[in-house]
Design an enzyme around this catalytic site. Structure first.
Site, PDB file in Angstrom:
ATOM      1  N   ASP A 196       0.835  -1.309   0.066  1.00  8.80           N
ATOM      2  CA  ASP A 196      -0.221  -0.153   0.103  1.00  8.80           C
ATOM      3  C   ASP A 196       0.838   1.414   0.035  1.00  8.80           C
ATOM      4  O   ASP A 196       1.941   1.320   0.551  1.00  8.80           O
ATOM      5  CB  ASP A 196      -0.904   0.067   1.236  1.00  8.80           C
ATOM      6  CG  ASP A 196      -2.065   1.015   1.324  1.00  8.80           C
ATOM      7  OD1 ASP A 196      -3.209   0.517   1.084  1.00  8.80           O
ATOM      8  OD2 ASP A 196      -1.898   2.267   1.132  1.00  8.80           O
ATOM      9  N   ASN A 242     -12.939  -3.416   2.707  1.00  5.24           N
ATOM     10  CA  ASN A 242     -13.836  -2.391   2.896  1.00  5.24           C
ATOM     11  C   ASN A 242     -14.853  -2.336   1.681  1.00  5.24           C
ATOM     12  O   ASN A 242     -14.666  -2.328   0.535  1.00  5.24           O
ATOM     13  CB  ASN A 242     -13.140  -1.118   2.985  1.00  5.24           C
ATOM     14  CG  ASN A 242     -12.262  -0.897   4.315  1.00  5.24           C
ATOM     15  OD1 ASN A 242     -12.509  -1.537   5.032  1.00  5.24           O
ATOM     16  ND2 ASN A 242     -11.121  -0.338   4.016  1.00  5.24           N
ATOM     17  N   GLY A 299     -15.296   2.841   4.448  1.00  2.31           N
ATOM     18  CA  GLY A 299     -14.017   3.638   4.230  1.00  2.31           C
ATOM     19  C   GLY A 299     -13.555   3.020   2.806  1.00  2.31           C
ATOM     20  O   GLY A 299     -12.376   3.398   2.501  1.00  2.31           O
ATOM     21  N   SER A 328     -12.266   3.461  -0.653  1.00  2.00           N
ATOM     22  CA  SER A 328     -11.900   4.753  -1.508  1.00  2.00           C
ATOM     23  C   SER A 328     -11.094   4.327  -2.840  1.00  2.00           C
ATOM     24  O   SER A 328     -11.344   5.228  -3.704  1.00  2.00           O
ATOM     25  CB  SER A 328     -10.882   5.507  -0.627  1.00  2.00           C
ATOM     26  OG  SER A 328      -9.592   4.767  -0.981  1.00  2.00           O
ATOM     27  N   HIS A 335     -10.259  -5.020  -3.015  1.00  2.00           N
ATOM     28  CA  HIS A 335      -9.011  -5.362  -2.658  1.00  2.00           C
ATOM     29  C   HIS A 335      -9.150  -5.823  -1.292  1.00  2.00           C
ATOM     30  O   HIS A 335      -9.976  -5.422  -0.369  1.00  2.00           O
ATOM     31  CB  HIS A 335      -8.133  -4.088  -2.819  1.00  2.00           C
ATOM     32  CG  HIS A 335      -8.697  -2.742  -2.332  1.00  2.00           C
ATOM     33  ND1 HIS A 335      -9.696  -2.162  -2.955  1.00  2.00           N
ATOM     34  CD2 HIS A 335      -8.773  -2.289  -1.109  1.00  2.00           C
ATOM     35  CE1 HIS A 335     -10.158  -1.044  -2.381  1.00  2.00           C
ATOM     36  NE2 HIS A 335      -9.484  -1.138  -0.887  1.00  2.00           N
TER      37      HIS A 335
END
Ligand code: 5GP
Length: 112
Positions: A28, A85, A91, A93, A98
């Site tokens: 990340d 998520n 959350g 985004s 993923h």
């Protein structure tokens, strides 16, 4: 194309730690733990709520790959957390499914 499709197509760089024919894993860009890896399908599934029954084997293989990734990064024994998520309140985004693999420190529970 989503940013993750561009990573899968090698159009933008990422630090890849694991790759199979239909999914890959990379660090990340904004790590929330000493180890923070994203495991993504190469083909865009926007989010887990939109995955089809035919994606079940792929999603299972992605989850199981967490073990090999954790072993490679030296956190198999200390432990790791897999997080997905789904949607705004969770959350999410990036609208490309993923699995977050977080490790390398004691993680709080419940998450914020
Ligand atoms: P979400 O919030 O959707 O669950 O997670 C998206 C994750 O993607 C975030 O942890 C964010 O730091 C990461 N991310 C966003 N853009 C990029 C990028 O271009 N490269 C990498 N490696 N990670 C990214």
């Amino acid at each position: 194309m989503t940013i993750f499709e561009k990573i899968a197509a090698r159009q933008i760089p990422a630090s890849i730690v694991h790759e199979e024919d239909d999914f890959l894993a990379f660090h990340d860009i904004q790590p929330q733990a000493p180890v923070h890896v994203l495991i993504i399908p190469k083909r865009c599934i926007p989010r887990v709520a939109e995955a089809a029954d035919t994606d079940a084997v792929l999603l299972g293989r992605m989850m199981l790959a967490g073990r090999a990734i954790a072993e490679k990064l030296g956190v198999l024994e200390s432990g790791y957390r897999l997080v997905v998520n789904n949607g705004r309140d969770a959350g999410e985004s990036v609208p490309h499914l993923h699995i977050h693999l977080l490790a390398g420190r004691a993680l709080n529970w419940p998450p914020g």
